[in-house]
Design an enzyme around this catalytic site. Structure first.
Site, short mmCIF file in Angstrom:
data_model
loop_
_atom_site.label_atom_id
_atom_site.label_comp_id
_atom_site.label_asym_id
_atom_site.label_seq_id
_atom_site.Cartn_x
_atom_site.Cartn_y
_atom_site.Cartn_z
CD GLU A 49 -2.74 -1.09 2.57
OE1 GLU A 49 -3.62 -1.96 2.69
OE2 GLU A 49 -2.49 -0.24 3.46
CG ASP A 60 -3.86 8.17 7.79
OD1 ASP A 60 -3.93 6.94 7.78
OD2 ASP A 60 -4.05 8.88 6.79
#
Length: 269
Positions: A49, A60
């Protein structure tokens, strides 16, 4: 057959989970980031990824937020990220590569142009965390029409009523994010993951990968026994943040990747 399906099918035959590694494109700079990217498969990464840097990565944690800042300060953008994928593909045509991030940079780039350029560069899938299934027509549908998988995130709060909607149109694999990160894979935590995987399997035949605050080979092995994929990001990125120079960053990330891969490979599924 897509690279993602091929890879997960191969690993299923080997009776083991995939090690899915996350790094942010351009962190700490283009050349070092590309060296890390090119080195990950040999270090044991089964799926990669690659984060698309964005100014407001709201979903995040602190480590990846700081990685976004470092990458943006190094002038990384979506155009350079796609160029990085092209450079990676010159030496690797087998390892699935998924771009992960937010819709805003894609929207600014232009969705049709982004999909065409991503496909041409060798991108296999997208994880766009702020694009719910209600907006499939904006990105998910055209991406899949071009042969790019669209991977959905699910969490412990995604209930059985919501799950079919979230999984509608999903392809590649399902990414289950345990919102409560762990410092040690305790029995209760693993029990929670096992229940979550069983629940997801009732709704989908896609491989299930777990992002779980995994930092050690032991934790990776524990999750590998329960799921089809083990996702590691922050622990790798910490090596970049703490490195005194670029070579130390490369060595740190690839060294941890190799150790995690050994943990995953040694786990009996």
């Amino acid at each position: 057959m897509s690279r993602l399906q091929t890879r997960f099918d191969q690993l299923k035959e080997q009776n083991r989970a995939a090690l899915v590694t996350f790094v942010t494109a351009g962190d700490p700079g283009y050349d070092t980031s590309l060296a890390i990217l090119k080195g990950l498969p040999a270090a044991g990464a089964d799926v990669i990824e690659l984060g698309m840097p964005f100014t407001d990565p709201m979903a995040d944690g602190p480590a990846i937020q700081l990685a976004n800042i470092r990458a943006l300060e190094a002038k990384q953008n979506l155009l350079k990220t796609l160029q990085m994928v092209r450079e990676f593909r010159k030496g690797n045509n087998d390892t699935p590569l998924v771009l992960m991030g937010y819709f805003n940079p894609i929207h600014k780039y232009g969705v049709p142009k982004f999909i065409a350029d991503a496909k041409e560069a060798g991108v296999d899938g997208l994880i766009v965390v702020d694009m719910p299934p209600e907006h499939n027509g904006e990105l998910c549908d055209p991406a899949q029409a071009a042969g790019i998988d669209f991977i959905r995130l699910t969490t412990p709060t995604t209930d059985d009523v919501r799950l079919p909607t979230v999984l509608n149109g999903s392809s590649g694999f399902v990414y289950y994010v345990s919102v409560a990160g762990v410092t040690g894979a305790g029995a209760a935590t693993l029990e929670h993951v096992e229940e979550a995987v069983a629940r997801l399997r009732r709704h989908t035949d896609l491989p299930i990968s777990i992002g779980f605050g995994i930092r050690t080979p032991e934790q990776a092995a524990a999750i590998a026994r329960l799921a089809d994929g083990v996702v590691v990001g922050s622990a790798l990125i910490d090596h970049i943040a703490n490195a005194k120079n670029d070579q130390q960053a490369i060595d740190g990330v690839l060294g941890l990747c190799a150790a995690l891969s050994e943990g995953v490979r040694n786990a009996s599924v």
